[in-house]
Design a protein around this motif. Structure first.
Motif, PDB file in Angstrom:
ATOM      1  N   GLN A   1       0.811  -1.203   0.000  1.00 12.21           N
ATOM      2  CA  GLN A   1       0.000   0.000   0.000  1.00 12.21           C
ATOM      3  C   GLN A   1       0.853   1.265   0.000  1.00 12.21           C
ATOM      4  O   GLN A   1       1.672   1.477   0.892  1.00 12.21           O
ATOM      5  N   GLN A   2       0.644   2.098  -0.989  1.00  8.47           N
ATOM      6  CA  GLN A   2       1.320   3.383  -1.053  1.00  8.47           C
ATOM      7  C   GLN A   2       0.598   4.407  -0.179  1.00  8.47           C
ATOM      8  O   GLN A   2      -0.591   4.246   0.136  1.00  8.47           O
TER       9      GLN A   2
ATOM     10  N   PRO B   1       2.384  -2.305   4.288  1.00  3.95           N
ATOM     11  CA  PRO B   1       2.840  -0.937   4.022  1.00  3.95           C
ATOM     12  C   PRO B   1       4.057  -0.967   3.113  1.00  3.95           C
ATOM     13  O   PRO B   1       4.953  -1.793   3.290  1.00  3.95           O
ATOM     14  N   GLU B   2       4.108  -0.089   2.132  1.00  2.00           N
ATOM     15  CA  GLU B   2       5.186  -0.152   1.145  1.00  2.00           C
ATOM     16  C   GLU B   2       6.554   0.109   1.771  1.00  2.00           C
ATOM     17  O   GLU B   2       7.568  -0.396   1.288  1.00  2.00           O
TER      18      GLU B   2
ATOM     19  N   ASP C   1       8.217   5.956   6.459  1.00  2.00           N
ATOM     20  CA  ASP C   1       7.954   6.348   5.084  1.00  2.00           C
ATOM     21  C   ASP C   1       9.218   6.126   4.268  1.00  2.00           C
ATOM     22  O   ASP C   1      10.264   5.724   4.804  1.00  2.00           O
ATOM     23  N   ARG C   2       9.124   6.364   2.967  1.00  5.04           N
ATOM     24  CA  ARG C   2      10.269   6.113   2.089  1.00  5.04           C
ATOM     25  C   ARG C   2      11.521   6.884   2.504  1.00  5.04           C
ATOM     26  O   ARG C   2      12.600   6.291   2.596  1.00  5.04           O
ATOM     27  N   PRO C   3      11.427   8.208   2.747  1.00 10.05           N
ATOM     28  CA  PRO C   3      12.654   8.934   3.090  1.00 10.05           C
ATOM     29  C   PRO C   3      13.342   8.401   4.344  1.00 10.05           C
ATOM     30  O   PRO C   3      14.568   8.295   4.375  1.00 10.05           O
ATOM     31  N   PHE C   4      12.550   8.060   5.364  1.00 10.79           N
ATOM     32  CA  PHE C   4      13.180   7.561   6.596  1.00 10.79           C
ATOM     33  C   PHE C   4      13.857   6.219   6.355  1.00 10.79           C
ATOM     34  O   PHE C   4      14.991   5.992   6.797  1.00 10.79           O
TER      35      PHE C   4
ATOM     36  N   LEU D   1      11.844  -2.105  10.175  1.00 13.97           N
ATOM     37  CA  LEU D   1      10.500  -2.621  10.397  1.00 13.97           C
ATOM     38  C   LEU D   1       9.673  -1.615  11.186  1.00 13.97           C
ATOM     39  O   LEU D   1      10.211  -0.809  11.945  1.00 13.97           O
ATOM     40  N   ASP D   2       8.347  -1.712  10.994  1.00 10.47           N
ATOM     41  CA  ASP D   2       7.439  -0.911  11.797  1.00 10.47           C
ATOM     42  C   ASP D   2       7.474  -1.359  13.250  1.00 10.47           C
ATOM     43  O   ASP D   2       7.794  -2.519  13.558  1.00 10.47           O
ATOM     44  N   LEU D   3       7.111  -0.443  14.118  1.00 11.68           N
ATOM     45  CA  LEU D   3       6.966  -0.768  15.533  1.00 11.68           C
ATOM     46  C   LEU D   3       5.608  -0.246  15.990  1.00 11.68           C
ATOM     47  O   LEU D   3       5.356   0.965  15.891  1.00 11.68           O
ATOM     48  N   PRO D   4       4.737  -1.135  16.458  1.00  7.12           N
ATOM     49  CA  PRO D   4       4.943  -2.579  16.624  1.00  7.12           C
ATOM     50  C   PRO D   4       4.935  -3.313  15.281  1.00  7.12           C
ATOM     51  O   PRO D   4       4.366  -2.816  14.315  1.00  7.12           O
TER      52      PRO D   4
END
Length: 277
Positions: free
Chosen positions: A86-87, A107-108, A203-206, A219-222
């Motif tokens: 998902q974008q 999440p993309e 997000d992409r930049p991070f 990875l996302d947290l959580p």
């Protein structure tokens, strides 16, 4: 075009002019059929009807595209994975009414870490019991990540912050993005060990910035426990052999009895890991 139904086709709906789509493509099994969803899809090509998995990464989920996907969904076996990467421009009101089309929605920003787990869900062998550091200033998050690693058979220990006595060749870092020195810390620590960065609102930049500074995964947290296990397995199994090399330069003093904890994974240079060659 003649299609061998025994071949595991991967159908990818993406615009490869988008560099993020091109990166996702590298994580999809061969052979692959790429269809640009910007163009109206009135009839699916024959290979698409033999797809073993379908990966969608597009900024616009138009009604026409969703109807075409529903047609394809009815034409392939019901167990065929349909994955939506998902974008940010995919809004809730676009996705939610059609969520049942997809077996998984990713999440993309982190899809490159976990996409291959979903397109190939076959069981994996147990991981070797290597030491791993969990760095988090929050006891709840640090405890959860430590427990997740222990459940995988890893030797995990939680610390609230980085310290000079850390010898683990692999670390999970609950990265505090509000700290001004996180970039310097990541660059320094990534020269000594493989690091999996965990943070929220990615997000992409991070993600690009963290990888540029040396993170080996983000990875996302959580995060999903299975996704964490998958990423750790990829990093651990990518190390060829279990030769005995120190993480840092050995001193002139012979190593003591505790040195065995420091020599489980090779670290041949401060700049590159073995799986980056």
């Amino acid at each position: 075009m003649t299609v061998d139904p025994r071949r595991p086709w991967t159908l990818i709906l993406a615009d490869l002019a988008d560099p993020w789509s091109a990166r996702l493509l590298d994580h999809c099994p061969h052979p692959r059929l790429v269809v640009n969803p910007i163009d109206p899809i009135d009839a699916w090509p024959e290979p698409a009807l033999a797809a073993r998995q379908v990966v969608v990464h597009t900024p616009t989920l138009s009604d026409h595209l969703l109807r075409s996907l529903a047609t394809l969904r009815r034409a392939v076996p019901p167990t065929t994975p349909f994955l939506l990467c998902q974008q940010p421009l995919n809004r809730y009101h676009q996705v939610q009414p059609h969520a049942t089309l997809f077996s998984t929605i990713l999440p993309e920003s982190t899809a490159i870490e976990t996409l291959d787990r979903h397109v190939d869900p076959s069981p994996r062998a147990a991981l070797p019991a290597i030491p791993i550091a969990v760095i988090s200033s929050l006891n709840e998050i640090g405890g959860w990540l430590t427990s997740a690693c222990l459940a995988l058979g890893l030797h995990a220990r939680h610390q609230r912050k980085w310290s000079n006595d850390l010898t683990e060749p692999l670390a999970l870092w609950d990265l505090p993005v509000l700290d001004d020195d996180w970039e310097q810390t990541l660059r320094h620590q990534a020269r000594r060990r493989a690091i999996v960065v965990l943070s929220g609102f990615l997000d992409r930049p991070f993600v690009n910035r963290a990888r540029t500074l040396g993170a080996h995964a983000v990875l996302d947290l959580p995060c999903d426990h299975a996704d964490l296990a998958h990423v750790l397995a990829r990093l651990i199994r990518a190390v060829p052999g279990q030769r005995t090399h120190y993480l840092d330069s050995p001193s002139a003093t012979p190593p003591g009895p505790s040195a065995r904890r420091r020599i489980l994974i090779p670290h041949p240079s401060p700049a590159r890991f073995p799986w980056e060659a």
